[in-house]
Design a protein around this motif. Structure first.
Motif, mmCIF file in Angstrom:
data_model
loop_
_atom_site.group_PDB
_atom_site.id
_atom_site.type_symbol
_atom_site.label_atom_id
_atom_site.label_comp_id
_atom_site.label_asym_id
_atom_site.label_seq_id
_atom_site.Cartn_x
_atom_site.Cartn_y
_atom_site.Cartn_z
ATOM 1 N N GLN A 52 0.836 -1.200 0.000
ATOM 2 C CA GLN A 52 0.000 0.000 0.000
ATOM 3 C C GLN A 52 0.876 1.258 0.000
ATOM 4 O OE1 GLN A 52 -2.780 -0.017 3.207
ATOM 5 N NE2 GLN A 52 -4.053 1.580 2.331
ATOM 6 N N PHE A 53 1.957 1.235 0.780
ATOM 7 C CA PHE A 53 2.852 2.392 0.854
ATOM 8 C C PHE A 53 3.570 2.606 -0.472
ATOM 9 C CE2 PHE A 53 7.039 4.276 1.644
ATOM 10 C CZ PHE A 53 6.662 5.451 2.260
ATOM 11 N N MET A 54 3.994 1.526 -1.115
ATOM 12 C CA MET A 54 4.762 1.614 -2.351
ATOM 13 C C MET A 54 3.884 1.811 -3.585
ATOM 14 S SD MET A 54 7.929 1.626 -1.938
ATOM 15 C CE MET A 54 9.231 1.206 -0.833
ATOM 16 N N ILE A 62 2.864 6.372 -0.705
ATOM 17 C CA ILE A 62 3.916 7.391 -0.735
ATOM 18 C C ILE A 62 3.495 8.570 -1.608
ATOM 19 C CG2 ILE A 62 5.201 6.214 -2.584
ATOM 20 C CD1 ILE A 62 6.836 8.247 0.218
ATOM 21 N N GLY A 63 2.779 8.269 -2.691
ATOM 22 C CA GLY A 63 2.303 9.338 -3.568
ATOM 23 C C GLY A 63 1.334 10.257 -2.856
ATOM 24 N N ALA A 82 10.031 14.060 -6.058
ATOM 25 C CA ALA A 82 9.538 12.758 -5.589
ATOM 26 C C ALA A 82 8.235 12.391 -6.276
ATOM 27 C CB ALA A 82 9.338 12.783 -4.071
ATOM 28 N N LEU A 83 7.409 13.372 -6.568
ATOM 29 C CA LEU A 83 6.113 13.099 -7.198
ATOM 30 C C LEU A 83 6.230 12.713 -8.676
ATOM 31 C CD1 LEU A 83 3.881 15.816 -5.508
ATOM 32 C CD2 LEU A 83 3.659 13.331 -5.310
ATOM 33 N N LYS A 84 7.393 12.925 -9.284
ATOM 34 C CA LYS A 84 7.593 12.489 -10.673
ATOM 35 C C LYS A 84 7.557 10.961 -10.768
ATOM 36 C CE LYS A 84 10.030 16.495 -12.372
ATOM 37 N NZ LYS A 84 11.183 17.022 -13.067
ATOM 38 N N GLU A 87 6.721 5.789 -6.662
ATOM 39 C CA GLU A 87 7.198 4.444 -6.325
ATOM 40 C C GLU A 87 8.721 4.396 -6.325
ATOM 41 O OE1 GLU A 87 5.101 4.970 -8.969
ATOM 42 O OE2 GLU A 87 3.425 3.579 -8.889
ATOM 43 N N GLY A 88 9.343 5.016 -7.318
ATOM 44 C CA GLY A 88 10.804 5.064 -7.379
ATOM 45 C C GLY A 88 11.395 5.769 -6.173
ATOM 46 N N PHE A 89 10.751 6.863 -5.769
ATOM 47 C CA PHE A 89 11.200 7.589 -4.583
ATOM 48 C C PHE A 89 11.046 6.722 -3.348
ATOM 49 C CE2 PHE A 89 10.185 10.439 -0.990
ATOM 50 C CZ PHE A 89 11.407 11.089 -0.893
#
Length: 172
Positions: A52-54, A62-63, A82-84, A87-89
């Motif tokens: 859920q977090f990822m 996270i988004g 980070a919002l770009k 998930e990567g962030f």
């Protein structure tokens, strides 16, 4: 006629307690290393195992977290970055926390690991917990301050860094 000279100064042998204090001082950072190392390993694993977090969207993602703090952060450009790729962030933070935690716990590249922990804590303080009022309720600033002694001192005792340094000294 013989003269006896007396001095008022006497020699005091080094106190045993001074040696104990010096040895105890070498262990002073060990509880901090253990706490920060275990905490960052736990944080990294917790993020990696929470699907859920990822996520980029949805409750607890996270988004969503980054979107909610964007307008109140001290550095909105960092949140925009980070919002770009939320998930990567998220993965970068999680793997960063794991690397920092393991390095700190075992004392491998300890100063570099502590610097990484300080930078993670600083970025979280400037983004996620910046709006916390009063400021001392936010834990990211306290973590940042906790990392600084380890950045300065490293892991001089009970660490892989100390073991490697001792081996280098023995090799001619």
């Amino acid at each position: 006629m013989t003269h006896t000279y007396r001095t008022t100064e006497t020699y005091d042998p080094p106190d045993r307690r001074d040696g104990l204090r010096a040895r105890a001082g070498r262990f002073a950072l060990l509880p901090l290393r253990i706490f920060l190392g275990v905490t960052f390993i736990y944080a990294g694993i917790d993020k990696l195992t929470d699907s859920q977090f990822m996520s980029a969207t949805g409750s607890g993602s996270i988004g969503e977290l980054m979107s909610s703090v964007r307008d109140t952060s001290a550095v909105p450009a960092l949140v925009d970055l980070a919002l770009k790729s939320p998930e990567g962030f998220g993965y970068a933070i999680a793997f960063g926390e794991l690397a920092v935690g393991i390095g700190t716990l075992v004392g491998l590249l300890a100063r570099l690991a502590a610097l990484g922990g300080a930078l993670i804590s600083l970025s979280l303080w400037l983004t996620v917990s910046w709006q916390t009022e009063p400021y001392y309720y936010g834990n990211d600033l306290a973590y940042l301050m906790a990392w600084l002694p380890l950045v300065l001192a490293g892991a001089p005792l009970l660490s892989l860094d100390a073991l490697i340094a001792a081996r280098r000294r023995r090799i001619p």
